[in-house]
Design an enzyme around this catalytic site. Structure first.
Site, mmCIF file in Angstrom:
data_model
loop_
_atom_site.group_PDB
_atom_site.id
_atom_site.type_symbol
_atom_site.label_atom_id
_atom_site.label_comp_id
_atom_site.label_asym_id
_atom_site.label_seq_id
_atom_site.Cartn_x
_atom_site.Cartn_y
_atom_site.Cartn_z
ATOM 1 N N ARG A 53 0.803 -1.221 0.000
ATOM 2 C CA ARG A 53 0.000 0.000 0.000
ATOM 3 C C ARG A 53 0.836 1.271 0.000
ATOM 4 O O ARG A 53 0.625 2.175 -0.798
ATOM 5 C CB ARG A 53 -0.891 0.076 1.249
ATOM 6 C CG ARG A 53 -2.248 -0.472 1.081
ATOM 7 C CD ARG A 53 -2.699 -0.998 2.404
ATOM 8 N NE ARG A 53 -1.755 -2.003 2.846
ATOM 9 C CZ ARG A 53 -1.800 -3.283 2.459
ATOM 10 N NH1 ARG A 53 -2.745 -3.673 1.662
ATOM 11 N NH2 ARG A 53 -0.904 -4.153 2.863
ATOM 12 N N THR A 54 1.776 1.357 0.949
ATOM 13 C CA THR A 54 2.466 2.635 1.129
ATOM 14 C C THR A 54 3.228 2.999 -0.141
ATOM 15 O O THR A 54 3.108 4.099 -0.664
ATOM 16 C CB THR A 54 3.416 2.571 2.346
ATOM 17 O OG1 THR A 54 2.663 2.113 3.457
ATOM 18 C CG2 THR A 54 3.999 3.921 2.652
ATOM 19 N N LYS A 82 27.451 -3.355 -3.191
ATOM 20 C CA LYS A 82 28.900 -3.214 -3.396
ATOM 21 C C LYS A 82 29.567 -2.478 -2.249
ATOM 22 O O LYS A 82 30.752 -2.182 -2.305
ATOM 23 C CB LYS A 82 29.169 -2.428 -4.691
ATOM 24 C CG LYS A 82 28.577 -3.035 -5.938
ATOM 25 C CD LYS A 82 28.915 -2.147 -7.142
ATOM 26 C CE LYS A 82 28.149 -2.551 -8.372
ATOM 27 N NZ LYS A 82 28.229 -1.522 -9.417
ATOM 28 N N ARG A 103 11.439 3.868 3.339
ATOM 29 C CA ARG A 103 11.104 2.975 4.464
ATOM 30 C C ARG A 103 12.356 2.209 4.835
ATOM 31 O O ARG A 103 13.095 1.750 3.951
ATOM 32 C CB ARG A 103 9.988 2.018 4.043
ATOM 33 C CG ARG A 103 9.770 0.904 5.061
ATOM 34 C CD ARG A 103 8.557 0.076 4.742
ATOM 35 N NE ARG A 103 7.331 0.820 4.983
ATOM 36 C CZ ARG A 103 6.114 0.288 4.881
ATOM 37 N NH1 ARG A 103 5.972 -0.973 4.536
ATOM 38 N NH2 ARG A 103 5.041 1.020 5.122
ATOM 39 N N HIS A 132 5.289 5.671 11.718
ATOM 40 C CA HIS A 132 4.794 5.544 10.344
ATOM 41 C C HIS A 132 3.848 6.721 10.119
ATOM 42 O O HIS A 132 2.631 6.564 10.055
ATOM 43 C CB HIS A 132 4.062 4.205 10.205
ATOM 44 C CG HIS A 132 3.761 3.790 8.795
ATOM 45 N ND1 HIS A 132 3.851 4.646 7.715
ATOM 46 C CD2 HIS A 132 3.348 2.595 8.296
ATOM 47 C CE1 HIS A 132 3.514 3.986 6.615
ATOM 48 N NE2 HIS A 132 3.205 2.754 6.941
HETATM 49 C C1 NCD Z 1 1.935 -1.169 8.192
HETATM 50 C C2 NCD Z 1 3.434 -1.010 8.396
HETATM 51 O O1 NCD Z 1 4.196 -1.145 7.448
HETATM 52 O O2 NCD Z 1 3.801 -0.706 9.522
HETATM 53 N N1 NCD Z 1 1.607 -1.377 6.846
HETATM 54 C C3 NCD Z 1 1.226 -0.305 6.104
HETATM 55 O O3 NCD Z 1 2.036 0.518 5.755
HETATM 56 N N2 NCD Z 1 -0.078 -0.153 5.854
HETATM 57 C C4 NCD Z 1 1.290 -2.149 9.081
HETATM 58 C C5 NCD Z 1 1.820 -3.545 9.120
HETATM 59 O O4 NCD Z 1 2.725 -3.921 8.372
HETATM 60 O O5 NCD Z 1 1.279 -4.308 9.912
#
Ligand code: NCD
Length: 309
Positions: A53-54, A82, A103, A132
């Site tokens: 999703r993100t 590398k 991320r 997040h």
């Molecule tokens: C979440 C995360 O990555 O923390 N996922 C997301 O971005 N919707 C929640 C999860 O992974 O449980």
């Protein structure tokens, strides 16, 4: 001056959130007005942890603003293999892109990279189990849509509250808003960590273990999965799996206007039969995530007059 980066929810003031959500509401109602806004601009997505999703919602958000997207497949396919440092990788990305969404599995990684940047905007798409913030934007946008307000709400956070970064960010933000009350529902060992309770009034929350008991007077029930990847061993994490499952029977005890949320991915926390219930808002949540991420990208990249910043 608007902030350059978005690392944590506290990076924006109340007024800036009003502007951001106003923009998101306008994008929601009139997406056509925005299709060319970032033509010629490039977003880079750097994900060092799995994401559906993100990552896709940020990439789609940029495309729907008329911009373009580049990404690094995986660290294994990049020069990091590398021996290149993350700082150098990011500097290189800065010479290609205007905004970068990142991320990382280690908490505070993105925060430490900010000083290396001169021009590119950096957005935190999840740092370890710490935070997040753009999921929180998604959650707040959904609560505004379904409840019409962010204050005086009874909010239940259920599941792995120790390792879930979404609940950490969401609690940190909502606890500052007047009249909110929290019910923390978790198995022993996965409670919300002490550090998040700094300055929180003891009357504004309860900690319990039973979902059936906790659901009754909630306005919002926010379910989360056990973050198996963050335990010392996978077995330890799997031991907690199945701690909570929202079933139709349990939901029967919830209010008629309860809003059920989940950042997704879902494993077994919500019975799929519940998806058809009008109170199930987790797929709407994912859709609104793309809209509010469009608003965030624009908010960071333009100044108050709509000019590049
Ligand atoms: C979440 C995360 O990555 O923390 N996922 C997301 O971005 N919707 C929640 C999860 O992974 O449980």
């Amino acid at each position: 001056m608007r902030p350059t980066h978005y690392m944590d929810t506290k990076d924006l003031s109340k007024n800036e959130y009003d502007v951001l959500f106003g923009l998101a509401d306008d994008i929601f109602s009139h997406p056509d007005r925005y299709i060319d806004r970032l033509r010629g601009k490039v977003l880079a997505s750097l994900f060092f942890e799995p994401s559906t999703r993100t990552r896709m919602s940020f990439e789609t958000a940029m495309l729907r603003l008329g911009g373009s997207v580049i990404h690094m497949d995986s660290p294994d396919n990049s020069s990091m293999k590398k021996g290149e440092s993350l700082e150098d990788t990011l500097r290189i990305v800065e010479s290609y892109a205007d905004v970068c969404v990142m991320r990382h599995p280690v908490s505070f990684t993105q925060h430490k990279l900010v000083p290396y940047l001169k021009e590119m905007h950096l957005i935190n798409a999840g740092d370890g189990n710490h935070s997040h913030p753009t999921q929180t934007l998604t959650d707040l946008m959904t609560i505004r849509h379904t409840k019409g307000r962010l204050d005086h709400l009874k909010i239940g956070l259920c599941g792995d509250l120790k390792n879930g970064r979404t609940v950490h960010s969401l609690f940190r933000h909502l606890k500052e808003i007047e009249g909110n009350h929290f019910t923390f529902i978790s198995p022993p060992g996965l409670e919300m960590p002490e550090e998040y309770f700094d300055g929180v009034d003891k009357n504004s929350y309860v900690e319990i273990q039973s979902l059936e008991e906790g659901i009754e007077d909630l306005d919002i029930l926010y379910m989360t999965r056990v973050q198996t990847e963050r335990f010392a061993s996978e077995e330890e994490g799997l031991g907690f799996r199945g701690s909570y499952a929202l079933t139709k029977k349990i939901l029967g005890k919830g209010k008629e206007d309860l809003s059920i949320m989940h950042p997704l991915p879902r494993v077994d926390e919500i019975e799929t039969e519940i998806d058809e219930d009008p109170r199930a808002h987790y797929f709407l949540q994912a859709k609104l995530g793309m809209i509010v991420r469009m608003a965030l990208i624009l908010f960071l990249m333009e100044d108050e007059n709509g000019k590049d910043s």
